[in-house]
Scaffold this active site. Sequence first.
Site, PDB file in Angstrom:
ATOM      1  CE1 TYR A  61      14.258  29.523  51.541  1.00 39.11           C
ATOM      2  CE2 TYR A  61      16.149  30.256  52.809  1.00 39.11           C
ATOM      3  CZ  TYR A  61      15.213  30.472  51.807  1.00 39.11           C
ATOM      4  OH  TYR A  61      15.241  31.636  51.062  1.00 39.11           O
TER       5      TYR A  61
ATOM      6  CG  ASN B  16      16.135  33.917  44.110  1.00 33.43           C
ATOM      7  OD1 ASN B  16      16.298  34.273  45.266  1.00 33.43           O
ATOM      8  ND2 ASN B  16      15.454  32.835  43.787  1.00 33.43           N
TER       9      ASN B  16
ATOM     10  CD  GLU C 242       7.606  30.948  54.391  1.00 36.24           C
ATOM     11  OE1 GLU C 242       7.377  32.091  53.918  1.00 36.24           O
ATOM     12  OE2 GLU C 242       7.924  29.974  53.696  1.00 36.24           O
TER      13      GLU C 242
ATOM     14  CE  LYS D 135      15.630  34.517  48.672  1.00 34.81           C
ATOM     15  NZ  LYS D 135      15.887  33.352  47.778  1.00 34.81           N
TER      16      LYS D 135
ATOM     17  CG  HIS E 248      11.193  33.756  51.080  1.00 29.66           C
ATOM     18  ND1 HIS E 248      11.182  32.439  50.702  1.00 29.66           N
ATOM     19  CD2 HIS E 248      10.186  33.902  51.997  1.00 29.66           C
ATOM     20  CE1 HIS E 248      10.210  31.812  51.369  1.00 29.66           C
ATOM     21  NE2 HIS E 248       9.597  32.679  52.156  1.00 29.66           N
TER      22      HIS E 248
HETATM   23  P1  IDP Z   1      11.203  30.286  45.697  1.00 27.92           P
HETATM   24  O1  IDP Z   1      12.135  31.195  46.469  1.00 27.92           O
HETATM   25  O2  IDP Z   1      10.868  30.861  44.362  1.00 27.92           O
HETATM   26  O3  IDP Z   1       9.994  29.876  46.491  1.00 27.92           O
HETATM   27  P2  IDP Z   1      12.270  27.615  46.205  1.00 27.92           P
HETATM   28  O4  IDP Z   1      12.172  26.476  45.258  1.00 27.92           O
HETATM   29  O5  IDP Z   1      11.401  27.589  47.427  1.00 27.92           O
HETATM   30  O6  IDP Z   1      12.028  28.965  45.376  1.00 27.92           O
HETATM   31  O7  IDP Z   1      13.794  27.716  46.645  1.00 27.92           O
HETATM   32  C1  IDP Z   1      14.181  28.546  47.723  1.00 27.92           C
HETATM   33  C2  IDP Z   1      15.422  29.310  47.339  1.00 27.92           C
HETATM   34  O8  IDP Z   1      16.505  28.386  47.191  1.00 27.92           O
HETATM   35  C3  IDP Z   1      15.346  30.032  45.980  1.00 27.92           C
HETATM   36  O9  IDP Z   1      14.720  31.281  46.058  1.00 27.92           O
HETATM   37  C4  IDP Z   1      16.809  30.123  45.614  1.00 27.92           C
HETATM   38  O10 IDP Z   1      17.432  31.213  46.335  1.00 27.92           O
HETATM   39  C5  IDP Z   1      17.351  28.811  46.134  1.00 27.92           C
HETATM   40  N1  IDP Z   1      17.351  27.742  45.112  1.00 27.92           N
HETATM   41  C6  IDP Z   1      16.278  27.071  44.637  1.00 27.92           C
HETATM   42  N2  IDP Z   1      16.621  26.161  43.723  1.00 27.92           N
HETATM   43  C7  IDP Z   1      17.968  26.243  43.628  1.00 27.92           C
HETATM   44  C8  IDP Z   1      18.932  25.531  42.845  1.00 27.92           C
HETATM   45  O11 IDP Z   1      18.622  24.639  42.040  1.00 27.92           O
HETATM   46  N3  IDP Z   1      20.240  25.912  43.016  1.00 27.92           N
HETATM   47  C9  IDP Z   1      20.628  26.882  43.889  1.00 27.92           C
HETATM   48  N4  IDP Z   1      19.729  27.573  44.644  1.00 27.92           N
HETATM   49  C10 IDP Z   1      18.428  27.269  44.518  1.00 27.92           C
HETATM   50 MG    MG Z   2       9.870  28.715  48.204  1.00 28.99          MG
END
Ligand code: IDP
Ligand code: MG
Length: 138
Positions: free
Chosen positions: A49, A112, A126, A9, A115
Site C-alpha cells: 500500500y 470491503n 504487486e 481480505k 483487493h
Molecule cells: P481499491 O481497493 O478499490 O483500489 P484504494 O483507493 O486503492 O481502493 O484504497 C485501498 C483500500 O483502502 C480500500 O480497498 C479500502 O479497504 C481502504 N480505503 C480506501 N479509502 C478509504 C477511506 O476513505 N477510509 C477507510 N478506508 C479506505
Molecule cells: Mg487500490
Amino acid sequence: METTLILIKPDAVSRKLIGEIVSRFESKGLTIRAMKLIRMSSELADKHYAEHVSKPFYPELKAFMTGSPLVALAVAGPDAISLCRKMMGATKPADAAPGTIRGDYATVVTENLVHGSDSADSAKRELALWFTEAEYAC
Ligand code: IDP
Ligand code: MG
C-alpha cells in the site's frame, strides 16, 4: 492475456467467503495461477500500500489487513486486470453495484472484502511482492 493480483481480505476469510469469491472469478472464465493463505506482515503492508501509507485511513487499513490471514491469488485471463476490478465493484460498498463482490457482500469501506491491482504497472509490482514468477507461470 493478463495476470493480476487479487487479495481476499481478512474480513472475507473470517466470513467464510473464500470459496464464494474464488468461485466468481473461476465461473467468469478466469484462471487461478497461484493461491495462498497467509498473514500479511507489517513490512509487506507498507510496500503493498505504498501509495496510501501517508493517508489518514492507513493505520486502520494496516491494522485490518495485518490482523488475521488473507488469501493472495494470481488470476489470469484476457483483460484480467480491468475485468477483476469490475467484478469487485467500487471501493465504497455503498457505491458498488449489486452483482459485484463488494456490492453484494460489503457494507463499510475498510472491510470491503477484496483487493485487485488497478493497472498493468500495479499488477506487475504487486505480483512481485506476493509471488515469485515461477509460482504463477504454470
Ligand atoms: P481499491 O481497493 O478499490 O483500489 P484504494 O483507493 O486503492 O481502493 O484504497 C485501498 C483500500 O483502502 C480500500 O480497498 C479500502 O479497504 C481502504 N480505503 C480506501 N479509502 C478509504 C477511506 O476513505 N477510509 C477507510 N478506508 C479506505
Ligand atoms: Mg487500490
